[in-house]
Write a protein that holds these residues in place. Structure first.
Motif, PDB file in Angstrom:
ATOM      1  N   ILE A  47      74.917  51.207  36.417  1.00  0.00           N
ATOM      2  CA  ILE A  47      76.083  51.055  35.523  1.00  0.00           C
ATOM      3  C   ILE A  47      75.647  51.484  34.124  1.00  0.00           C
ATOM      4  CG2 ILE A  47      77.655  49.394  34.436  1.00  0.00           C
ATOM      5  CD1 ILE A  47      77.600  47.783  37.041  1.00  0.00           C
ATOM      6  N   HIS A  48      74.473  50.920  33.707  1.00  0.00           N
ATOM      7  CA  HIS A  48      74.027  51.209  32.319  1.00  0.00           C
ATOM      8  C   HIS A  48      72.589  50.725  32.211  1.00  0.00           C
ATOM      9  CE1 HIS A  48      74.634  51.263  27.857  1.00  0.00           C
ATOM     10  NE2 HIS A  48      73.668  50.370  27.935  1.00  0.00           N
ATOM     11  N   ASP A  49      71.627  51.639  32.058  1.00  0.00           N
ATOM     12  CA  ASP A  49      70.237  51.207  32.135  1.00  0.00           C
ATOM     13  C   ASP A  49      69.685  50.794  30.776  1.00  0.00           C
ATOM     14  OD1 ASP A  49      67.139  52.523  33.555  1.00  0.00           O
ATOM     15  OD2 ASP A  49      67.938  50.494  33.261  1.00  0.00           O
ATOM     16  N   GLY A  50      68.629  50.041  30.847  1.00  0.00           N
ATOM     17  CA  GLY A  50      67.922  49.600  29.636  1.00  0.00           C
ATOM     18  C   GLY A  50      66.698  48.814  30.074  1.00  0.00           C
ATOM     19  N   ALA A  51      65.818  48.518  29.134  1.00  0.00           N
ATOM     20  CA  ALA A  51      64.581  47.794  29.469  1.00  0.00           C
ATOM     21  C   ALA A  51      64.893  46.435  30.086  1.00  0.00           C
ATOM     22  CB  ALA A  51      63.767  47.601  28.186  1.00  0.00           C
ATOM     23  N   TYR A  52      66.062  45.894  29.742  1.00  0.00           N
ATOM     24  CA  TYR A  52      66.440  44.559  30.248  1.00  0.00           C
ATOM     25  C   TYR A  52      66.650  44.545  31.761  1.00  0.00           C
ATOM     26  CZ  TYR A  52      70.434  47.298  28.664  1.00  0.00           C
ATOM     27  OH  TYR A  52      71.288  48.337  28.391  1.00  0.00           O
ATOM     28  N   ASN A  53      66.683  45.732  32.382  1.00  0.00           N
ATOM     29  CA  ASN A  53      66.889  45.756  33.841  1.00  0.00           C
ATOM     30  C   ASN A  53      65.574  45.716  34.618  1.00  0.00           C
ATOM     31  OD1 ASN A  53      69.696  45.820  33.823  1.00  0.00           O
ATOM     32  ND2 ASN A  53      69.721  48.037  33.481  1.00  0.00           N
ATOM     33  N   ARG A  54      64.473  45.570  33.889  1.00  0.00           N
ATOM     34  CA  ARG A  54      63.185  45.471  34.575  1.00  0.00           C
ATOM     35  C   ARG A  54      62.867  43.996  34.780  1.00  0.00           C
ATOM     36  NH1 ARG A  54      65.027  49.334  34.664  1.00  0.00           N
ATOM     37  NH2 ARG A  54      64.610  51.353  33.657  1.00  0.00           N
TER      38      ARG A  54
END
Ligand SMILES: Cc1ncc(Cn2nnc(CCOP(=O)(O)OP(=O)(O)O)c2C)c(N)n1
Ligand SMILES: [Mg+2]
Length: 562
Positions: free
Chosen positions: A474-481
């Motif tokens: 949907i929308h990636d970022g470091a918070y998805n790790r």
């Protein structure tokens, strides 16, 4: 032996069909729990925390209808509000029961533990009113029968959760015995004139159409109208598509089943026939941003919708028409018209050849799905968790009798672990399988320990793609790790000295096949199989869907937003 408020509640819960309830004890509900425990037809099931407790009750409600979750005031109830919200959005009659401060503390300016530290204890009831169809707080024992009956009846009629707050010094207070349970459970039948008119008008409306189809939505089961829908579909002879949240509510081996309608990520070519139709009979449907793929798959013709208690179509609205009765009535009046099935016969996609990996092949999402498919039989219930598991699960073919549970409206990651536990407590005779991502598993993993405690042979396929992949798409970022766990090892921790659970890891197709053999043989407890798959190995459906959902979220505010 004195009959008390707690006994009244216990008796009513068993009378409406609840025989196991979920609880986390706290000093505001201990005497109440004693009363529930005293009832011979009630079994209390402990949970590790109140979020999981409420989700276990949500899952029990999917199997049973009414369910109950008993928690302590404030610190317990506020976590249980999440499963209550799920029950509200998924149309399930979950009864949230909370202990509360001693009646002598109300209005005395006493500061009490577990509360916000103010002298106002009404905030919990006010919050509960927003997420239930009926919320009551018992002020005196004499009010208990009226208020308990009101809350239970509201939940049963509306298929929504209700809230009952019981002060800790009232659970053991003397109370009269309950009257006939029909006062609580009897349904409000359809208005006969409205039912008559609705059936006649709807039959005429459909007769005027050349190519009608049926679209099944998740409220069909909640209204208890699956049998009547099947009869109507066979009377019409038309194509029947199913929304993703309703998968399993129409038999997928039926000759009129044309697939899951989910816009661009539909299965079996369902979208082609929905777009060709000139009338869609929507039965218990929910068109939200996820089921319409970010609003790109809203049907573009006027809809005929049959809901739990009313029917509408262009130029008509009929109130107080119960879904099951309406469908049964229409089935006797509608004209057979299989034009959409004839057309579908020409549009049906060719069967996809599913590749079988060699045992030494690195494990992939597709191979995992292929092997899960082989596990699904008429006694199987598959729980699919928010994440790429939704998209993998939707592709499964359900043999007659197989059941499917999904939480697409509330979409709380981690729901499936406690919900499948609660479901399995009610249906220990079924094979319960959970397909869940690593991120979701980390939210509610503790409840696997209850599966160990109750020796439930639930099979957990943990799809470890190292992170929040649905969010990445949907929308990636470091918070998805996220931090990886040794998931197989964790299960040993839940076993301690006496558990029968097994924790396995599969890196190849062969290891998965072996692990599934071990899982199906393990009758004494849950088996978790960590399927390690590549971080980028996600369904193309998720990628497509993610694009549209992201753009729906990104719509700029109207008028520039200032
Ligand atoms: C309670 C709750 N908090 C946050 C979210 C947002 N969310 N939705 N999906 C996710 C990630 C799911 O990751 P996984 O379970 O690993 O699934 P996949 O990697 O997509 O297979 C989040 C963080 C959510 N859906 N529910
Ligand atoms: Mg993941």
């Amino acid at each position: 032996e004195k009959f008390t408020v707690g006994d009244y509640l216990a008796e009513r819960l068993t009378q409406i069909g609840i025989h196991q309830y979920f609880h986390v004890p706290g000093d505001y509900n201990l005497v109440l729990l004693d009363k529930l425990e005293d009832h011979s037809d009630l079994v209390g099931i402990g949970c590790a925390n109140e979020l999981n407790c409420s989700m276990a009750a949500e899952g029990y409600a999917r199997a049973n209808g009414p369910s109950a979750c008993v928690v302590t005031f404030s610190v317990g109830a506020l976590s249980a509000f999440n499963g209550t919200g799920s029950a509200y959005s998924e149309n399930l009659p979950l009864i949230l029961i909370s202990g509360a401060p001693n009646t002598n503390d109300f209005g005395q300016h006493h500061i009490l533990h577990h509360t916000l530290g103010t002298t106002d204890f009404t905030y919990q009831l006010e919050m509960a009113k927003k997420i239930t169809c009926c919320a009551v707080a018992i002020p005196r024992a004499a009010d208990a029968p009226r208020l308990i009956d009101r809350a239970l009846r509201a939940a049963i009629l509306a298929r929504k959760p209700a809230y009952i707050e019981i002060p800790c010094n009232l659970a053991n207070a003397a109370c009269v015995r309950p009257g006939p349970v029909s006062a609580v459970t009897d349904h409000v039948m359809s208005d006969t004139a409205a039912l008559e008119a609705a059936g006649k008008c709807a039959a005429e409306y459909l007769d005027g159409k050349l190519k009608p189809v049926i679209l099944v939505g998740p409220k069909l089961r909640r209204a208890g109208a699956e049998k009547e829908l099947l009869k109507l579909a066979e009377a019409m002879g038309c194509a029947v598509a199913v929304q993703p949240a309703a998968k399993g509510m129409f038999p997928e081996d039926h000759k009129q089943f044309v697939g899951i309608f989910w816009g661009q990520v539909s299965t079996c070519g369902a979208e082609s026939i929905l777009h060709w139709a000139d009338a869609i009979l929507c039965v218990g449907t929910v068109f939200n941003d996820y089921s319409t793929v970010g609003w790109t798959a809203m049907p573009d013709i006027p809809l005929m919708t049959a809901e739990i208690d009313h029917v509408t179509f262009p130029g008509a609205h009929f109130s107080r028409v119960r879904l099951a009765e309406f469908l049964a009535r229409l089935a006797t009046q509608v004209t057979h018209n299989d034009s959409t099935m004839v057309e579908y016969g020409r549009l049906r996609p060719d069967p996809v050849l599913v590749h079988t990996a060699a045992p030494g092949d690195v494990l992939t999402r597709k191979e995992t799905s292929r092997q899960i498919q082989q596990l699904v039989d008429e006694k199987t219930t598959v729980f699919v968790e928010t994440g790429d598991s939704w998209f993998n699960g939707i592709q499964l073919k359900l043999p007659r009798g197989a059941q499917f549970e999904i939480e697409m409206q509330w979409g709380h990651i981690g729901w499936s672990i406690p919900a499948a536990f609660g479901y399995s407590i009610r249906h220990p005779e079924r094979r319960t399988i959970i397909v869940i991502g690593d991120g979701s598993f980390q939210v509610t993993a503790q409840e696997v320990s209850q599966m160990v405690r109750y020796n439930l042979p639930i099979i957990i396929l943990l799809m470890n793609n190292r992170g929040y992949t649905i969010e990445v798409e949907i929308h990636d970022g470091a918070y998805n790790r996220i931090k990886n766990w040794d998931y197989a090892m964790l299960i040993q921790a839940f076993n301690s000295t006496d558990g029968k659970a097994k924790g396995l890891r599969a890196d190849t197709a062969g290891e998965l096949a072996d692990a599934i053999k071990v899982a199906t043989a393990n009758k004494g407890g849950p088996t978790l199989i960590e399927c390690t798959i590549d971080q980028d190995d996600c369904s193309k459906e998720l990628i497509t869907w993610g694009h549209f959902v992201a753009s729906a979220n990104a719509r700029p505010p109207k008028g520039g937003g200032y």
